[in-house]
Design an enzyme around this catalytic site. Structure first.
Site: not given
Length: 287
Positions: A44-47, A81
């Site tokens: 994902l774009s961030e973890t 986010h």
């Protein structure tokens, strides 16, 4: 080792909107290489990784935690986010009893609280500086094609290039752009710019009176388009507040998933970023 794992849609009213993030709850820090391996696996774009600072703390009553964010390819200094998603896990799933929790991060202390069904994040405000368009001619062409550009600004703190399209460009023009990662990377190696924000002024004819719209592209972080980027709005808030003469702004990021953000500029030079989140999945990562 078993790690509680959640996926959360941030800046979303319903599942499958906004920006998804993976959240891991850690009793103790991991071996350093594991953070990136897990983030690459989540893809994902961030973890984000929330870690207890004291052995005596727990996720239900603790008021202060460490927080780190990883894209699929590297660690980053600030992510809105995934901070919202992390807070949602603590407040909604762990029922944390504190009105405000504090995250210790690479960007300093970030305070997050609740306001009804919303999460309120206290973030730094990052003002961009006006630039000569000609310095970025090829990059602008790769990002927005032949659409007319009104302003180009660079935020040196976040390394985000803000591109404001002319007011003749409506929301349909913004959603029509389709930059390719290879083209953006060919014209910028990432030493000066890590992300491109493309934005337009809000439309007075829209049903909801958004002050501005945006999209965010960051192949330099391994993510071509971030669906809803909180950290980009620390730059957008500074820019549009000055342009519109307002300290409270309603924004919408026009990705395919889409997401709404409320922005409140504070007298101490910071910004409250306000949004909703939906916890979509809960499980266990077994290592």
């Amino acid at each position: 080792m078993e790690i509680p794992l959640f996926t959360v849609d941030s800046f979303a009213r319903s599942p499958f909107e906004g920006n998804p993030a993976a959240i891991c709850l850690l009793e103790n820090p991991l071996q350093e290489e594991l953070y990136q391996k897990i983030a690459a696996e989540m893809n994902l774009s961030e973890t984000a990784f929330i870690t207890k600072l004291k052995a005596t703390d727990d996720f239900c009553s603790g008021a202060r935690f460490s927080l780190r964010w990883f894209t699929p390819i590297h660690e980053i200094a600030l992510c809105g986010h995934a901070t919202l998603a992390s807070s949602a896990v603590l407040f909604y799933k762990k029922e944390n009893v504190n009105p405000v929790v504090v995250f210790e991060t690479l960007s300093g202390e970030l305070r997050v609280g609740q306001r009804g069904e919303f999460v309120v994040m206290d973030f730094p405000l990052n003002k961009p500086e006006a630039q000569d368009h000609s310095l970025y001619k090829d990059l602008l062409k790769a990002a927005v094609g032949d659409l007319p550009v009104q302003d180009v600004c660079l935020c040196k703190t976040t390394k985000n290039l803000l591109v404001r399209l002319a007011d003749s460009c409506g929301r349909s023009a913004l959603t029509s752009i389709k930059p390719e990662a290879e083209s953006l990377l060919r014209h910028e190696n990432g030493s000066k710019i890590k992300g491109m924000i493309v934005t337009i002024k809000g439309e007075s004819t829209s049903q909801v009176k958004y002050d501005f719209f945006s999209r965010y592209f960051s192949p330099w972080h391994g993510v071509l388009e971030d669906p809803v980027c909180g950290s980009a709005h620390t730059v957008l808030a500074a820019y549009w507040s000055e342009q519109l003469g307002k300290k409270k702004l309603l924004a919408y990021q026009c990705s395919r998933r889409g997401g709404e953000l409320e922005l409140e500029l504070r007298d101490d030079g910071r910004v409250n970023i306000v949004g909703r989140a939906v916890v979509l999945l809960q499980g266990t990562l077994k290592l």
